[in-house]
Design a protein around this motif. Structure first.
Motif, PDB file in Angstrom:
ATOM      1  N   VAL A  89       0.875  -1.178   0.000  1.00 51.40           N
ATOM      2  CA  VAL A  89       0.000   0.000   0.000  1.00 51.40           C
ATOM      3  C   VAL A  89       0.908   1.222   0.000  1.00 51.40           C
ATOM      4  N   LEU A  90       0.818   2.018  -1.067  1.00 48.10           N
ATOM      5  CA  LEU A  90       1.751   3.125  -1.294  1.00 48.10           C
ATOM      6  C   LEU A  90       1.014   4.442  -1.444  1.00 48.10           C
ATOM      7  N   SER A  91       1.745   5.522  -1.199  1.00 54.85           N
ATOM      8  CA  SER A  91       1.255   6.856  -1.532  1.00 54.85           C
ATOM      9  C   SER A  91       2.458   7.769  -1.675  1.00 54.85           C
ATOM     10  N   GLY A  92       2.323   8.788  -2.482  1.00 51.82           N
ATOM     11  CA  GLY A  92       3.407   9.751  -2.591  1.00 51.82           C
ATOM     12  C   GLY A  92       3.346  10.774  -1.481  1.00 51.82           C
ATOM     13  N   LYS A  93       2.178  10.994  -0.923  1.00 50.14           N
ATOM     14  CA  LYS A  93       1.947  12.048   0.068  1.00 50.14           C
ATOM     15  C   LYS A  93       1.564  11.440   1.407  1.00 50.14           C
ATOM     16  N   GLY A  94       2.072  12.028   2.479  1.00 51.96           N
ATOM     17  CA  GLY A  94       1.679  11.595   3.814  1.00 51.96           C
ATOM     18  C   GLY A  94       0.321  12.168   4.196  1.00 51.96           C
ATOM     19  N   GLY A  95      -0.371  11.497   5.096  1.00 51.23           N
ATOM     20  CA  GLY A  95      -1.633  12.010   5.609  1.00 51.23           C
ATOM     21  C   GLY A  95      -2.833  11.768   4.725  1.00 51.23           C
ATOM     22  N   VAL A  96      -2.707  10.864   3.738  1.00 52.29           N
ATOM     23  CA  VAL A  96      -3.840  10.605   2.842  1.00 52.29           C
ATOM     24  C   VAL A  96      -4.687   9.423   3.314  1.00 52.29           C
ATOM     25  N   GLY A  97      -4.321   8.812   4.435  1.00 53.24           N
ATOM     26  CA  GLY A  97      -5.119   7.710   4.971  1.00 53.24           C
ATOM     27  C   GLY A  97      -4.651   6.344   4.528  1.00 53.24           C
ATOM     28  N   LEU A 152      -2.338   2.206  -4.721  1.00 54.83           N
ATOM     29  CA  LEU A 152      -1.922   3.592  -4.521  1.00 54.83           C
ATOM     30  C   LEU A 152      -3.068   4.377  -3.901  1.00 54.83           C
ATOM     31  N   VAL A 153      -2.753   5.128  -2.851  1.00 50.37           N
ATOM     32  CA  VAL A 153      -3.776   5.889  -2.120  1.00 50.37           C
ATOM     33  C   VAL A 153      -3.502   7.373  -2.281  1.00 50.37           C
ATOM     34  N   THR A 154      -4.553   8.135  -2.571  1.00 48.82           N
ATOM     35  CA  THR A 154      -4.435   9.574  -2.724  1.00 48.82           C
ATOM     36  C   THR A 154      -5.710  10.246  -2.241  1.00 48.82           C
ATOM     37  N   THR A 155      -5.643  11.545  -2.082  1.00 50.62           N
ATOM     38  CA  THR A 155      -6.841  12.360  -1.886  1.00 50.62           C
ATOM     39  C   THR A 155      -7.086  13.125  -3.184  1.00 50.62           C
ATOM     40  N   PRO A 156      -8.233  13.774  -3.347  1.00 53.42           N
ATOM     41  CA  PRO A 156      -8.589  14.319  -4.667  1.00 53.42           C
ATOM     42  C   PRO A 156      -7.757  15.514  -5.124  1.00 53.42           C
ATOM     43  N   GLN A 157      -7.183  16.286  -4.192  1.00 46.59           N
ATOM     44  CA  GLN A 157      -6.568  17.546  -4.606  1.00 46.59           C
ATOM     45  C   GLN A 157      -5.240  17.332  -5.329  1.00 46.59           C
ATOM     46  N   GLU A 158      -4.893  18.288  -6.157  1.00 44.30           N
ATOM     47  CA  GLU A 158      -3.729  18.176  -7.036  1.00 44.30           C
ATOM     48  C   GLU A 158      -2.425  18.037  -6.262  1.00 44.30           C
ATOM     49  N   VAL A 159      -2.322  18.644  -5.095  1.00 42.11           N
ATOM     50  CA  VAL A 159      -1.082  18.556  -4.327  1.00 42.11           C
ATOM     51  C   VAL A 159      -0.763  17.109  -3.941  1.00 42.11           C
ATOM     52  N   ARG A 217       1.717  10.654  -8.915  1.00 40.54           N
ATOM     53  CA  ARG A 217       2.325  10.447 -10.230  1.00 40.54           C
ATOM     54  C   ARG A 217       3.762   9.962 -10.094  1.00 40.54           C
ATOM     55  N   LYS A 218       4.473  10.497  -9.104  1.00 37.54           N
ATOM     56  CA  LYS A 218       5.845  10.046  -8.853  1.00 37.54           C
ATOM     57  C   LYS A 218       5.847   8.595  -8.387  1.00 37.54           C
ATOM     58  N   GLU A 219       4.853   8.237  -7.583  1.00 35.76           N
ATOM     59  CA  GLU A 219       4.754   6.857  -7.098  1.00 35.76           C
ATOM     60  C   GLU A 219       4.456   5.900  -8.251  1.00 35.76           C
ATOM     61  N   GLY A 243      -9.359  14.818 -10.051  1.00 39.75           N
ATOM     62  CA  GLY A 243      -9.233  13.806  -9.008  1.00 39.75           C
ATOM     63  C   GLY A 243      -8.536  12.541  -9.482  1.00 39.75           C
ATOM     64  N   ALA A 244      -8.618  11.513  -8.629  1.00 41.04           N
ATOM     65  CA  ALA A 244      -7.918  10.255  -8.896  1.00 41.04           C
ATOM     66  C   ALA A 244      -8.477   9.533 -10.114  1.00 41.04           C
TER      67      ALA A 244
END
Length: 330
Positions: free
Chosen positions: A78-86, A215-222, A228-230, A269-270
């Protein structure tokens, strides 16, 4: 209390990094000796559990990982590029849904500096035991095996301040020294980004197939920009991508049922990202306060009466997609 744990592996097992090991008793035998963590003088040392773990003496190889994990049918990152996305919450949801379908499931938290799965799974404060077969994971009430560095710390508030080599050594121990037994699924919760821990996992899994990554993300572009890097990371290292989960996609008021986009997806979004990258869009999980409260209390999301029925539906879809993907891998 905040403890800084510093080790350096050298030829002399009694030499510590910079000549000292913080808060170490004068009788310390050295973290690389056979008595490390076992003497009377080790009692009360904040580093005792780390020394007992043997992580500093680890010299595991991909072949060792393959041998240790040979009875585990499917391994999911379970991966994500950003922390705090759940990401840890999604990991727990996957594990609990699989367990509810009578699969045998294990969860490994390799976020060494920010472990949270022990609390989310309701087993924080527990300790692991070591036998001739290796470390025994901690089991939840629904019989999910859990392993985390949380179980090796003297306090949940202790900070693990390690460089990459030490974190990699702990990951090797988790993969090679835990007696998981026979599992249908091992879900591996990773830290955010594409750092040392991710490279260590991929390297150690060279001879032990990883089915794929969620891959886990939230909807916002940040958040999407980091995902995308992940995606590029997975493609470069030939990790199959199961799909993308959009977490915290919307909030539905329990009183008026009005839907609000708390984190608006300005670039689509995703779902738009998945389409552009030719990746499966798995599901869209709502921002559900019940999930947050249950995570803090270590309660199963499936056992709660969430006002948002979409949460349960989307979690089931996510789990079914993973099961189908793994079937195609066999």
């Amino acid at each position: 209390l905040l403890y800084t744990i510093k080790f350096e592996i050298r030829m002399d097992p009694h030499i510590h990094q910079d000549g000292i090991l913080e808060d170490v008793p004068s009788s310390c035998p050295g973290p690389l000796t056979k008595d490390a963590g076992m003497l009377d003088g080790c009692s009360g040392c904040p580093n005792k559990n780390i020394c007992l773990s043997g992580v500093l003496k680890s010299d595991s190889s991909p072949e060792d990982v393959r041998t240790q994990l040979r009875y585990i049918k499917n391994k999911i990152l379970v991966l994500s590029g950003k922390g705090g996305v759940g990401k840890s919450t999604v990991t727990a949801q996957i594990a609990r849904n699989l367990a509810s379908l009578n699969f045998s499931v294990g969860v490994l938290d390799v976020d060494i500096c920010g472990p949270s799965l022990a609390r989310i799974m309701g087993v924080n404060g527990q300790t692991v035991h070591k036998s001739s077969l290796g470390w025994s994971p901690v089991y939840t009430f629904d019989d999910i095996a859990v392993m985390s560095i949380d179980f090796l710390l003297s306090s949940e508030e202790d900070a693990v301040i390690w460089r990459g080599a030490k974190k990699n050594g702990m990951i090797k121990e988790f993969l090679c020294s835990v007696n998981w037994g026979k599992l249908d699924y091992l879900i591996i919760d990773t830290p955010p980004g594409t750092s040392d821990e991710h490279l260590a996992i991929v390297s150690l899994f060279k001879q032990s197939r990883v089915n794929g990554a969620v891959l886990v993300t939230t909807p916002q572009e940040v958040s999407l920009s980091d995902v995308r890097k992940e995606i590029n990371f997975c493609r470069k290292l030939k990790i199959p991508i199961i799909g993308i989960v959009e977490n915290m996609s919307s909030y539905t008021c329990p009183n008026c049922n009005e839907k609000s986009d708390i984190f608006p997806g300005t670039s689509g979004g995703a779902k738009a990202l998945a389409s552009a990258e030719n990746i499966k869009f798995i599901c869209s999980l709502p921002l559900d306060p019940v999930i947050g409260r249950n995570g803090d209390n270590g309660i199963s999301e499936l056992g709660s009466n969430s006002h948002n029925g979409k949460t349960v539906i989307e979690c089931e879809k996510m789990t079914n997609d993973i099961i189908e993907f793994c079937k195609d891998c066999t």
